[in-house]
Enzyme design. Structure first.
Site, PDB file in Angstrom:
ATOM      1  N   GLU A  45      43.151  43.962  48.986  1.00 36.41           N
ATOM      2  CA  GLU A  45      41.907  44.417  49.733  1.00 36.41           C
ATOM      3  C   GLU A  45      41.438  42.907  50.470  1.00 36.41           C
ATOM      4  O   GLU A  45      41.438  41.919  49.774  1.00 36.41           O
ATOM      5  CB  GLU A  45      40.723  44.558  48.726  1.00 36.41           C
ATOM      6  CG  GLU A  45      39.477  44.839  49.481  1.00 36.41           C
ATOM      7  CD  GLU A  45      38.342  45.051  48.532  1.00 36.41           C
ATOM      8  OE1 GLU A  45      38.421  45.291  47.387  1.00 36.41           O
ATOM      9  OE2 GLU A  45      37.136  45.103  49.343  1.00 36.41           O
ATOM     10  N   ARG A 270      48.287  42.382  33.974  1.00 42.53           N
ATOM     11  CA  ARG A 270      47.978  41.443  35.266  1.00 42.53           C
ATOM     12  C   ARG A 270      48.299  39.985  34.736  1.00 42.53           C
ATOM     13  O   ARG A 270      48.200  39.700  33.628  1.00 42.53           O
ATOM     14  CB  ARG A 270      46.504  41.543  35.849  1.00 42.53           C
ATOM     15  CG  ARG A 270      45.470  41.410  35.000  1.00 42.53           C
ATOM     16  CD  ARG A 270      44.208  41.241  35.604  1.00 42.53           C
ATOM     17  NE  ARG A 270      43.836  42.289  36.664  1.00 42.53           N
ATOM     18  CZ  ARG A 270      43.377  41.876  37.764  1.00 42.53           C
ATOM     19  NH1 ARG A 270      43.163  40.637  38.171  1.00 42.53           N
ATOM     20  NH2 ARG A 270      43.191  42.818  38.746  1.00 42.53           N
ATOM     21  N   LYS A 280      38.732  37.336  42.594  1.00 48.83           N
ATOM     22  CA  LYS A 280      38.328  36.761  43.921  1.00 48.83           C
ATOM     23  C   LYS A 280      36.813  36.386  44.018  1.00 48.83           C
ATOM     24  O   LYS A 280      36.544  35.493  44.660  1.00 48.83           O
ATOM     25  CB  LYS A 280      38.728  37.915  45.046  1.00 48.83           C
ATOM     26  CG  LYS A 280      40.274  37.926  45.417  1.00 48.83           C
ATOM     27  CD  LYS A 280      40.594  38.835  46.384  1.00 48.83           C
ATOM     28  CE  LYS A 280      40.915  40.237  46.101  1.00 48.83           C
ATOM     29  NZ  LYS A 280      41.419  41.190  46.739  1.00 48.83           N
TER      30      LYS A 280
HETATM   31  P1  ATP Z   1      39.948  41.057  42.096  1.00 49.94           P
HETATM   32  O1  ATP Z   1      39.696  41.693  41.051  1.00 49.94           O
HETATM   33  O2  ATP Z   1      39.947  39.490  41.843  1.00 49.94           O
HETATM   34  O3  ATP Z   1      39.457  41.249  43.282  1.00 49.94           O
HETATM   35  P2  ATP Z   1      41.902  42.567  42.786  1.00 49.94           P
HETATM   36  O4  ATP Z   1      42.742  43.237  41.876  1.00 49.94           O
HETATM   37  O5  ATP Z   1      40.809  43.641  43.301  1.00 49.94           O
HETATM   38  O6  ATP Z   1      41.396  41.326  42.451  1.00 49.94           O
HETATM   39  P3  ATP Z   1      43.278  43.261  45.324  1.00 49.94           P
HETATM   40  O7  ATP Z   1      43.375  42.641  46.565  1.00 49.94           O
HETATM   41  O8  ATP Z   1      42.901  44.444  45.045  1.00 49.94           O
HETATM   42  O9  ATP Z   1      42.774  42.420  44.172  1.00 49.94           O
HETATM   43  O10 ATP Z   1      44.862  43.160  44.528  1.00 49.94           O
HETATM   44  C1  ATP Z   1      46.068  43.555  45.459  1.00 49.94           C
HETATM   45  C2  ATP Z   1      47.126  43.941  44.363  1.00 49.94           C
HETATM   46  O11 ATP Z   1      47.234  42.808  43.371  1.00 49.94           O
HETATM   47  C3  ATP Z   1      46.648  45.031  43.163  1.00 49.94           C
HETATM   48  O12 ATP Z   1      47.789  45.972  43.082  1.00 49.94           O
HETATM   49  C4  ATP Z   1      46.235  44.217  41.907  1.00 49.94           C
HETATM   50  O13 ATP Z   1      46.802  45.062  41.164  1.00 49.94           O
HETATM   51  C5  ATP Z   1      47.282  43.024  42.049  1.00 49.94           C
HETATM   52  N1  ATP Z   1      46.662  42.090  41.402  1.00 49.94           N
HETATM   53  C6  ATP Z   1      45.465  41.433  41.540  1.00 49.94           C
HETATM   54  N2  ATP Z   1      45.352  40.363  40.679  1.00 49.94           N
HETATM   55  C7  ATP Z   1      46.449  40.366  39.916  1.00 49.94           C
HETATM   56  C8  ATP Z   1      46.990  39.486  38.775  1.00 49.94           C
HETATM   57  N3  ATP Z   1      46.076  38.833  38.237  1.00 49.94           N
HETATM   58  N4  ATP Z   1      48.247  39.905  38.334  1.00 49.94           N
HETATM   59  C9  ATP Z   1      49.079  40.868  38.928  1.00 49.94           C
HETATM   60  N5  ATP Z   1      48.601  41.567  39.938  1.00 49.94           N
HETATM   61  C10 ATP Z   1      47.329  41.272  40.320  1.00 49.94           C
HETATM   62 MG    MG Z   2      41.133  45.420  44.011  1.00 50.25          MG
END
Ligand code: ATP
Ligand code: MG
Length: 573
Positions: A45, A270, A280
Site C-alpha cells: 500500500e 512476517r 509503517k
Molecule cells: P504496515 O502494517 O506496517 O502498514 P503492511 O503489511 O500493511 O504494513 P503493506 O504495504 O500492505 O504493508 O505490505 C505489502 C506486503 O508486504 C504485504 O503482502 C505484507 O504482508 C508484506 N509485509 C509487510 N510487512 C512485512 C513483514 N514485516 N514481514 C514480511 N512481509 C511483510
Molecule cells: Mg497492509
C-alpha cells in the site's frame, strides 16, 4: 553455517526450494493446477516507504515466480487516497528495483481496476449479496458484536435491490457526504469470524486520489479490492502474512459469489527484528515527529535508509534467504542481519585507511619533502582485487586514542618510548609529546622511524605489539563521519505505543565527527563508494548529504561481529 544453531531464526532454510510455500507451489505445478502457471504479486500500500519486512515478502514473491518460470507483478494497493501519495509510489518502485527485482510490464495499481470493482459491487447488489447501510461508523461498530457475542443486523439490511442500486449509484455520483452511507456485503452478522459480519465494501471519501484524481468519491475497502485484483490479473498464488488468515474466508466468499477465478492464498510469518519497529504507522510517526531526518535516515529499517547507510541488495537478499519462510512468528536478532551484511562487505569492498579523530605525528628523521608510495592490499579476502599505492610522508595522522601518555598494563599501542608498526609502512617510535602551551592538550607526537622496516617488518626480527592505521597529512582528504547505534533502547520497541516511541529513543543513535582524515583516492562522489576503513568498520559515502566539497561518510556497520561471538560461545558449550 552459524544460523542453523540459533532458535531465534529457526525455520531457516538455505534452499528456497525447500520452504513450505515453495512446496505448495511445486505440488500445484505438478498437479497442473492453474494450468501449471505460477504468477505472484507484491502488493504494497503506497502509504509509506518499504522496510526490511517488505524485503522478505519481495524476495519470496519474486523468488517463487522465478523458481517456477512464472512472473511476479508489482501491484500498488492504492485504495485509500487519504493516506497515499506519489512520493511513496516512486520510492516503492525505486526500492524494489534497487533490490534487483524486475516486474517487466507487470506494474499494476488497484486503482486501474476501480471501474471493474464497481461493476463487481453492482453485481453483488443485484444478486442480493450487498446492501447500502446508512448507520453511522460508530453504530456499525457497535452492531458488529465482539469475539464472544454475535453482532446484529442493521435496520437497513433488508433494503430492496432497487433501492440499493439507486443509493449506490448516487453515492458514486457524489450526492452524499463522507460517512453517510457505506456499501456492505450481506453475509452473516453472527459468524464466529468477525470478518464475515457484513464487512464494508465501499465508503464515501471526497478526497483526490493521486492517480485517479477526482474521478471517484467512493473507494473500495482493501478487503474488497484485494482478492478481486488478484483474480483480474490471474494471480495463481497470493502470498501474504499470517494476519490475513482470518480474511481468507471473506476473500473466498467474494470470489465465489462473483463466480471468478481464485488464486491460492498462502500465509507466512512476517519478519520481526529486535530493536526495530516495522510498522509503517510507527515509522511514519518517527518521520513526522522529527525524530529521524526522513524515511531515508540511515537509522531507519526502510530500504531507502538501509541503502543510504551502505547496505547492499545482495546482503539483504541473502539475509532473507537465510532466515527462511515459516508459519510460526519469530523474532530475528538484528545482529544476524549485520552479520550477513558484514560477510558480504568483507568479501567485496576495498580496504582503506581513515583516521576518525586525528592527532598529528611528525617523523623527525624522515626527509622533509620526501613522499613514498607504499603498497597496500585492497582486500585480503580476494587477491584479484589487487593492491594500491598509499602516500607516506613526514607528517601523518594517527587515531588520537591509539596513543596514551601513561598507558595502563594492557595498552599495547603508541606511548612515549614505545615502538609500533604503521600498517604497510614502517616501525615508528614515540620520542616526545608536544602540548599546546595554553590548554595543555597534546597537539603533536614527535616520532622517529626505522628506515630498515619498510613494508612493516624488521629484518632483525624485533617484534612490536600493535599495528596502527595512518594517513599522510599533506595528502589526506577531509570528511565528516556519522557513526550509528540502535535507534531504540529497548529490545521490543514494537510493543511500545506509537505516542511513547520518543521515550525509548537512544540519544546516542547518531554521533557526528568532523575533521576526519581519509586516504586519498578512495571516495568517488558520483558513484557512492563503499569501503572498509581498517580497524573502524565498513563505511559508505552518504548519497544525500555529500558533495565534492564536503564528504559525508556513514558507518554502515562496525567490524565487531556480536553474532559470530554468540555463535562461537554456543558452539563451545
Ligand atoms: P504496515 O502494517 O506496517 O502498514 P503492511 O503489511 O500493511 O504494513 P503493506 O504495504 O500492505 O504493508 O505490505 C505489502 C506486503 O508486504 C504485504 O503482502 C505484507 O504482508 C508484506 N509485509 C509487510 N510487512 C512485512 C513483514 N514485516 N514481514 C514480511 N512481509 C511483510
Ligand atoms: Mg497492509
Amino acid at each position: 553455517m552459524e544460523s542453523k544453531n540459533n532458535s531465534v531464526i529457526s525455520g531457516t532454510n538455505k534452499d528456497s526450494q525447500d520452504n513450505f510455500v515453495s512446496l505448495i507451489v511445486s505440488k500445484d505445478v505438478e498437479d497442473g493446477k492453474f494450468g501449471g502457471r505460477v504468477q505472484t504479486r507484491f502488493p504494497p500500500e503506497p502509504n509509506g516507504y518499504l522496510h526490511i519486512g517488505h524485503v522478505k515478502s519481495i524476495c519470496l514473491n519474486f523468488g517463487i515466480a522465478a523458481d517456477y518460470k512464472g512472473y511476479c507483478s508489482l501491484r500498488l494497493d492504492d485504495t485509500n487516497p487519504a493516506k497515499e501519495e506519489s512520493e511513496f509510489v516512486e520510492s516503492i518502485i525505486e526500492d524494489v528495483n534497487w533490490l534487483g527485482f524486475d516486474w517487466g510490464d507487470n506494474f499494476h495499481c488497484a486503482s486501474d481496476y476501480f471501474a471493474e470493482l464497481y461493476k463487481f459491487a453492482v453485481q453483488l447488489i443485484h444478486s442480493g449479496k450487498a446492501y447500502v447501510d446508512s448507520l453511522s461508523a460508530e453504530d456499525i461498530r457497535a452492531y458488529r458484536g465482539t469475539l464472544k457475542e454475535p453482532g446484529h443486523d442493521s435496520p437497513y439490511r433488508n433494503r430492496s435491490v432497487e433501492e440499493n442500486i439507486d443509493l449506490f449509484e448516487r453515492m458514486r455520483r457524489g450526492e452524499f457526504k463522507d460517512g453517510s452511507h457505506v456499501l456492505r456485503a450481506k453475509i452473516d452478522m453472527s459468524s464466529s469470524n468477525i470478518n464475515l459480519r457484513d464487512p464494508v465494501m465501499y465508503r464515501i471519501l471526497h478526497v483526490t486520489h493521486h492517480r485517479t484524481g477526482n474521478e471517484w468519491c467512493i473507494y473500495p475497502m482493501y478487503d474488497f479490492a484485494h482478492g478481486q485484483c488478484d483474480s483480474i490479473e490471474g494471480v495463481t498464488h497470493s502470498i501474504c502474512t499470517l494476519e490475513f488468515e482470518n480474511n481468507r474466508p471473506l476473500y473466498d466468499w467474494f470470489l465465489d459469489e462473483l463466480a471468478v477465478d481464485h488464486p491460492r492464498q498462502i500465509e507466512f510469518a512476517r519478519l520481526n527484528l529486535n530493536y526495530t519497529v516495522l510498522s509503517k504507522r510507527k515509522l511514519a510517526a518517527l518521520v513526522e515527529g522529527g525524530h529521524v531526518s526522513g524515511w531515508d535516515d540511515p537509522r531507519m529499517p526502510t530500504i531507502s535508509g538501509m541503502r543510504r547507510r551502505g547496505y547492499t541488495p545482495e546482503a539483504l537478499r541473502e539475509f532473507c534467504e537465510r532466515i527462511g519462510v515459516a508459519k510460526r512468528n519469530t523474532v530475528v536478532d538484528f545482529a544476524f542481519l549485520e552479520h550477513t551484511l558484514r560477510q558480504h562487505l568483507n568479501k567485496t569492498v576495498h580496504r582503506a585507511m581513515g583516521v576518525l579523530r586525528p592527532i598529528r605525528v611528525v617523523i623527525v628523521n624522515y626527509p622533509e619533502d620526501q613522499v613514498e608510495q607504499i603498497d597496500a592490499i585492497n582486500n585480503p579476502e580476494d587477491s584479484a582485487m589487487g593492491t594500491r599505492k598509499v602516500p607516506f610522508s613526514r607528517v601523518l595522522y594517527i587515531e588520537r586514542d591509539d596513543f596514551l601518555e601513561d598507558p595502563p598494563k594492557k595498552f599495547y599501542r603508541l606511548a612515549p618510548g614505545r615502538e609500533v608498526r604503521l600498517r604497510y609502512a614502517y616501525y615508528i617510535k614515540c620520542e616526545s609529546v608536544i602540548r599546546n602551551p595554553e590548554t595543555g592538550e597534546i597537539e603533536e607526537l614527535r616520532c622517529t622511524y626505522d628506515p630498515d622496516t619498510r613494508g612493516g617488518y624488521a629484518p632483525d626480527g624485533r617484534k612490536v605489539k600493535a599495528t596502527l592505521h595512518w594517513v599522510s597529512a599533506a595528502h589526506a582528504v577531509d570528511a565528516e563521519v556519522r557513526l550509528y547505534d540502535r535507534l531504540f533502547t529497548v529490545e521490543d520497541p514494537a510493543s511500545v505505543p506509537t505516542e511513547d516511541l520518543d521515550k525509548i529513543l537512544n540519544p546516542a543513535s547518531l554521533q557526528t565527527i568532523h575533521g576526519c582524515k581519509l586516504e586519498p583516492g578512495i571516495v568517488d562522489v558520483d558513484s557512492g563508494s563503499r569501503f572498509q576503513l581498517e580497524r573502524q568498520g565498513y563505511f559508505s559515502l552518504d548519497i544525500v548529504d555529500s558533495s565534492a566539497e564536503h564528504l559525508v561518510l556513514n558507518r554502515t556497520v562496525t567490524l565487531r561481529d556480536s553474532w559470530a561471538r554468540i555463535q562461537k560461545a554456543n558452539n563451545t558449550k
